[in-house]
Design a protein around this motif. Sequence first.
Motif, PDB file in Angstrom:
ATOM      1  N   GLY A 149      -8.177  15.574   4.653  1.00 24.30           N
ATOM      2  CA  GLY A 149      -6.733  15.422   4.736  1.00 24.30           C
ATOM      3  C   GLY A 149      -6.117  16.308   3.672  1.00 24.30           C
ATOM      4  N   LEU A 150      -5.426  17.371   4.087  1.00 22.33           N
ATOM      5  CA  LEU A 150      -5.034  18.424   3.157  1.00 22.33           C
ATOM      6  C   LEU A 150      -3.672  18.196   2.509  1.00 22.33           C
ATOM      7  CD1 LEU A 150      -6.207  21.520   5.223  1.00 22.33           C
ATOM      8  CD2 LEU A 150      -7.409  20.385   3.355  1.00 22.33           C
ATOM      9  N   SER A 151      -2.865  17.320   3.073  1.00 21.54           N
ATOM     10  CA  SER A 151      -1.515  17.105   2.562  1.00 21.54           C
ATOM     11  C   SER A 151      -1.473  15.890   1.640  1.00 21.54           C
ATOM     12  CB  SER A 151      -0.534  16.930   3.718  1.00 21.54           C
ATOM     13  OG  SER A 151      -0.536  18.071   4.576  1.00 21.54           O
ATOM     14  N   ASP A 152      -0.353  15.736   0.954  1.00 15.75           N
ATOM     15  CA  ASP A 152      -0.203  14.568   0.083  1.00 15.75           C
ATOM     16  C   ASP A 152      -0.245  13.271   0.874  1.00 15.75           C
ATOM     17  OD1 ASP A 152       0.028  16.256  -2.062  1.00 15.75           O
ATOM     18  OD2 ASP A 152       2.210  16.109  -2.219  1.00 15.75           O
ATOM     19  N   PHE A 153       0.205  13.317   2.134  1.00 14.63           N
ATOM     20  CA  PHE A 153       0.173  12.146   3.011  1.00 14.63           C
ATOM     21  C   PHE A 153      -0.273  12.610   4.393  1.00 14.63           C
ATOM     22  CE2 PHE A 153       2.296   9.047   5.898  1.00 14.63           C
ATOM     23  CZ  PHE A 153       1.590   7.920   5.490  1.00 14.63           C
ATOM     24  N   ASN A 154      -1.258  11.892   4.943  1.00 13.73           N
ATOM     25  CA  ASN A 154      -1.876  12.311   6.199  1.00 13.73           C
ATOM     26  C   ASN A 154      -2.061  11.105   7.120  1.00 13.73           C
ATOM     27  OD1 ASN A 154      -2.973  15.207   5.296  1.00 13.73           O
ATOM     28  ND2 ASN A 154      -3.430  13.751   3.661  1.00 13.73           N
ATOM     29  N   VAL A 155      -1.820  11.329   8.399  1.00 11.99           N
ATOM     30  CA  VAL A 155      -2.068  10.295   9.406  1.00 11.99           C
ATOM     31  C   VAL A 155      -2.784  10.947  10.576  1.00 11.99           C
ATOM     32  CG1 VAL A 155      -1.085   8.553  10.942  1.00 11.99           C
ATOM     33  CG2 VAL A 155       0.023   9.036   8.743  1.00 11.99           C
ATOM     34  N   LEU A 156      -3.879  10.325  10.990  1.00 13.23           N
ATOM     35  CA  LEU A 156      -4.633  10.769  12.160  1.00 13.23           C
ATOM     36  C   LEU A 156      -4.732   9.595  13.123  1.00 13.23           C
ATOM     37  CD1 LEU A 156      -6.704  13.235  13.056  1.00 13.23           C
ATOM     38  CD2 LEU A 156      -8.411  11.472  12.574  1.00 13.23           C
TER      39      LEU A 156
ATOM     40  N   ILE B 230       0.840  -1.209   0.000  1.00 14.38           N
ATOM     41  CA  ILE B 230       0.000   0.000   0.000  1.00 14.38           C
ATOM     42  C   ILE B 230       0.869   1.251   0.000  1.00 14.38           C
ATOM     43  CG2 ILE B 230      -1.708   1.294   1.312  1.00 14.38           C
ATOM     44  CD1 ILE B 230      -2.701  -1.450   2.399  1.00 14.38           C
ATOM     45  N   PHE B 231       1.907   1.249   0.815  1.00  9.17           N
ATOM     46  CA  PHE B 231       2.772   2.429   0.886  1.00  9.17           C
ATOM     47  C   PHE B 231       3.560   2.634  -0.414  1.00  9.17           C
ATOM     48  CE2 PHE B 231       3.205   3.042   5.789  1.00  9.17           C
ATOM     49  CZ  PHE B 231       1.877   3.428   5.824  1.00  9.17           C
ATOM     50  N   GLN B 232       3.872   1.569  -1.118  1.00  5.30           N
ATOM     51  CA  GLN B 232       4.517   1.725  -2.417  1.00  5.30           C
ATOM     52  C   GLN B 232       3.596   2.490  -3.369  1.00  5.30           C
ATOM     53  OE1 GLN B 232       5.842  -1.913  -4.267  1.00  5.30           O
ATOM     54  NE2 GLN B 232       6.317  -0.911  -6.203  1.00  5.30           N
ATOM     55  N   LYS B 233       2.290   2.175  -3.331  1.00  7.91           N
ATOM     56  CA  LYS B 233       1.326   2.894  -4.172  1.00  7.91           C
ATOM     57  C   LYS B 233       1.228   4.359  -3.753  1.00  7.91           C
ATOM     58  CE  LYS B 233       0.119  -0.637  -6.695  1.00  7.91           C
ATOM     59  NZ  LYS B 233       0.539  -0.682  -8.125  1.00  7.91           N
ATOM     60  N   ILE B 234       1.344   4.630  -2.429  1.00  3.46           N
ATOM     61  CA  ILE B 234       1.309   6.020  -1.975  1.00  3.46           C
ATOM     62  C   ILE B 234       2.581   6.745  -2.411  1.00  3.46           C
ATOM     63  CG2 ILE B 234       1.332   7.486   0.077  1.00  3.46           C
ATOM     64  CD1 ILE B 234      -0.623   5.565   1.380  1.00  3.46           C
ATOM     65  N   ASP B 235       3.731   6.052  -2.380  1.00  2.80           N
ATOM     66  CA  ASP B 235       4.961   6.644  -2.908  1.00  2.80           C
ATOM     67  C   ASP B 235       4.763   7.083  -4.356  1.00  2.80           C
ATOM     68  OD1 ASP B 235       6.374   6.236  -0.569  1.00  2.80           O
ATOM     69  OD2 ASP B 235       7.320   4.381  -1.247  1.00  2.80           O
ATOM     70  N   GLU B 236       4.160   6.203  -5.140  1.00  6.55           N
ATOM     71  CA  GLU B 236       3.928   6.506  -6.552  1.00  6.55           C
ATOM     72  C   GLU B 236       2.935   7.662  -6.704  1.00  6.55           C
ATOM     73  OE1 GLU B 236       2.561   2.812  -8.098  1.00  6.55           O
ATOM     74  OE2 GLU B 236       4.498   1.789  -7.836  1.00  6.55           O
ATOM     75  N   ALA B 237       1.907   7.688  -5.854  1.00  7.26           N
ATOM     76  CA  ALA B 237       0.891   8.746  -5.943  1.00  7.26           C
ATOM     77  C   ALA B 237       1.491  10.113  -5.650  1.00  7.26           C
ATOM     78  CB  ALA B 237      -0.252   8.446  -4.982  1.00  7.26           C
ATOM     79  N   GLU B 238       2.458  10.169  -4.718  1.00 10.54           N
ATOM     80  CA  GLU B 238       3.067  11.457  -4.380  1.00 10.54           C
ATOM     81  C   GLU B 238       3.842  12.040  -5.561  1.00 10.54           C
ATOM     82  OE1 GLU B 238       3.898  12.201   0.251  1.00 10.54           O
ATOM     83  OE2 GLU B 238       5.313  10.818  -0.684  1.00 10.54           O
ATOM     84  N   ALA B 239       4.286  11.178  -6.447  1.00  8.58           N
ATOM     85  CA  ALA B 239       5.082  11.647  -7.588  1.00  8.58           C
ATOM     86  C   ALA B 239       4.223  12.003  -8.793  1.00  8.58           C
ATOM     87  CB  ALA B 239       6.102  10.568  -7.980  1.00  8.58           C
TER      88      ALA B 239
ATOM     89  N   ASP C 120     -11.243   3.787  28.723  1.00 10.38           N
ATOM     90  CA  ASP C 120     -10.737   2.649  27.951  1.00 10.38           C
ATOM     91  C   ASP C 120     -11.156   2.831  26.501  1.00 10.38           C
ATOM     92  OD1 ASP C 120      -9.662   0.236  27.178  1.00 10.38           O
ATOM     93  OD2 ASP C 120     -11.381  -0.946  27.856  1.00 10.38           O
ATOM     94  N   PRO C 121     -10.459   3.714  25.756  1.00  9.46           N
ATOM     95  CA  PRO C 121     -10.920   4.062  24.409  1.00  9.46           C
ATOM     96  C   PRO C 121     -10.517   3.028  23.377  1.00  9.46           C
ATOM     97  CG  PRO C 121      -8.903   5.233  24.884  1.00  9.46           C
ATOM     98  CD  PRO C 121      -9.246   4.449  26.130  1.00  9.46           C
ATOM     99  N   LEU C 122     -11.191   3.082  22.239  1.00  9.79           N
ATOM    100  CA  LEU C 122     -10.751   2.388  21.041  1.00  9.79           C
ATOM    101  C   LEU C 122      -9.756   3.299  20.344  1.00  9.79           C
ATOM    102  CD1 LEU C 122     -10.993   0.114  18.890  1.00  9.79           C
ATOM    103  CD2 LEU C 122     -12.844   1.456  17.863  1.00  9.79           C
ATOM    104  N   ARG C 123      -8.558   2.781  20.078  1.00  9.23           N
ATOM    105  CA  ARG C 123      -7.502   3.565  19.436  1.00  9.23           C
ATOM    106  C   ARG C 123      -7.424   3.176  17.967  1.00  9.23           C
ATOM    107  NH1 ARG C 123      -6.108   2.375  24.645  1.00  9.23           N
ATOM    108  NH2 ARG C 123      -4.977   3.962  25.833  1.00  9.23           N
ATOM    109  N   SER C 124      -7.636   4.141  17.094  1.00 10.56           N
ATOM    110  CA  SER C 124      -7.630   3.877  15.652  1.00 10.56           C
ATOM    111  C   SER C 124      -6.662   4.814  14.958  1.00 10.56           C
ATOM    112  CB  SER C 124      -9.025   4.065  15.052  1.00 10.56           C
ATOM    113  OG  SER C 124      -9.942   3.133  15.588  1.00 10.56           O
ATOM    114  N   ILE C 125      -6.115   4.342  13.835  1.00  7.99           N
ATOM    115  CA  ILE C 125      -5.245   5.172  13.019  1.00  7.99           C
ATOM    116  C   ILE C 125      -5.832   5.245  11.608  1.00  7.99           C
ATOM    117  CG2 ILE C 125      -3.716   3.238  12.378  1.00  7.99           C
ATOM    118  CD1 ILE C 125      -1.376   5.295  12.572  1.00  7.99           C
ATOM    119  N   TRP C 126      -5.752   6.429  11.011  1.00  5.56           N
ATOM    120  CA  TRP C 126      -6.298   6.718   9.684  1.00  5.56           C
ATOM    121  C   TRP C 126      -5.146   7.231   8.828  1.00  5.56           C
ATOM    122  CZ3 TRP C 126     -11.946   6.702   9.657  1.00  5.56           C
ATOM    123  CH2 TRP C 126     -12.502   6.506  10.932  1.00  5.56           C
ATOM    124  N   ILE C 127      -4.897   6.578   7.705  1.00  3.18           N
ATOM    125  CA  ILE C 127      -3.709   6.846   6.900  1.00  3.18           C
ATOM    126  C   ILE C 127      -4.135   7.031   5.450  1.00  3.18           C
ATOM    127  CG2 ILE C 127      -1.456   5.955   6.185  1.00  3.18           C
ATOM    128  CD1 ILE C 127      -1.621   4.025   8.619  1.00  3.18           C
ATOM    129  N   GLY C 128      -3.610   8.065   4.784  1.00  6.01           N
ATOM    130  CA  GLY C 128      -3.965   8.171   3.375  1.00  6.01           C
ATOM    131  C   GLY C 128      -3.418   9.392   2.690  1.00  6.01           C
TER     132      GLY C 128
END
Length: 343
Positions: free
Chosen positions: A251-258, A105-114, A147-155
């Motif tokens: 998500g305003l940047s080319d790569f975003n993590v929340l 997945i991250f390889q595809k994001i590398d390509e998308a940034e270019a 006792d929260p649910l911890r989630s990460i959002w990447i894109g």
Amino acid sequence: MAEADPGPLTGLTPVREIAVADAADLSERLRGAERPFIIRGLVKDWPLVQAGLAGSRNARDYLLRKRQDRPFTVSIAPPDAGGRLWYTDDFAMNFRMAKAKLPEIFQKIDEAEAEEDSPAIYLASIDMHEYFDGLVEENDVDLSGRDPLRSIWIGTATRIAAHNDFPDNLACCAVGRRRFTLFPPDQFRNLYLGPVDNTPAGRAVSMVDFAAPDYDAHPRFREALAHAQVAELEPGDALFIPSMWWHHVEGLSDFNVLVNYWWRDTPRWLGQPQDALNHAMMSIRDLPEKDRAIWRDLFEHYVFGAGPEVTDHIPEKARSVLGPLTPESAGRIRAFLLRSLSR
């Protein structure tokens, strides 16, 4: 890829900003909070944040070192979607779901940034404990007894339609920039909500395109904007979103993590209100008006009023589910519902 533009919604009220001294202070601020607030720099010292400040690939390398070797679910929207995960003209989804391991997945994001014209790639609500090792331990907020649910959002750059969630939410911008446009719970009529059973992510969403609002089709949206608040988050900032507040997320940047934390101050064994709403639509909404009026009154009596007149005439030991709910009595209601719905 260029960063997303500011969009057409200008002049909105900024979300208020507060400072917190420590975890106990944060916990006290969260207790009973009914309006959103921003805490600048709350998680600025996270290794993930620091990696992202050194570059998006540094952030991806950090996440790859923490990943588990298992498939992740990813959403992919075509370039012409403009990062908006949304409907097609015939109300299918404009994105496809796939499973792949994180390096792929991250390889595809590398390509998308270019590329100037690239697909939107989005990993939504990934459980941090289940998909990563050590990520929570190095990047966490002390919520003092919750006792929260911890989630990460990447894109990549994305636009997520306005929706709400039942739990309270602390959203931490780790990499990239985020914009949240928020509305109080009572603004749902002015947001023109779409289907409840066919949605991009399980919750009914606003049908308004925030990048190009159509005020002829959605005239009440102007009233919603009069009550809107906007939060612009930089890496390290956190936003508290109270339960049931509507929020449009960019998500305003080319790569975003929340990273976000969901919790509810009521016991987990209580049911989901959305389930009750769905069942009521199926069983009550299309009844004749005179019958709906009776059921409206019964709901007021048993659910929204629930005063002493409901139980005072019943011996306490015989009140069963009419008394204060316990895990056992909630379980009896759940079992009764399952039997009823399976007929």
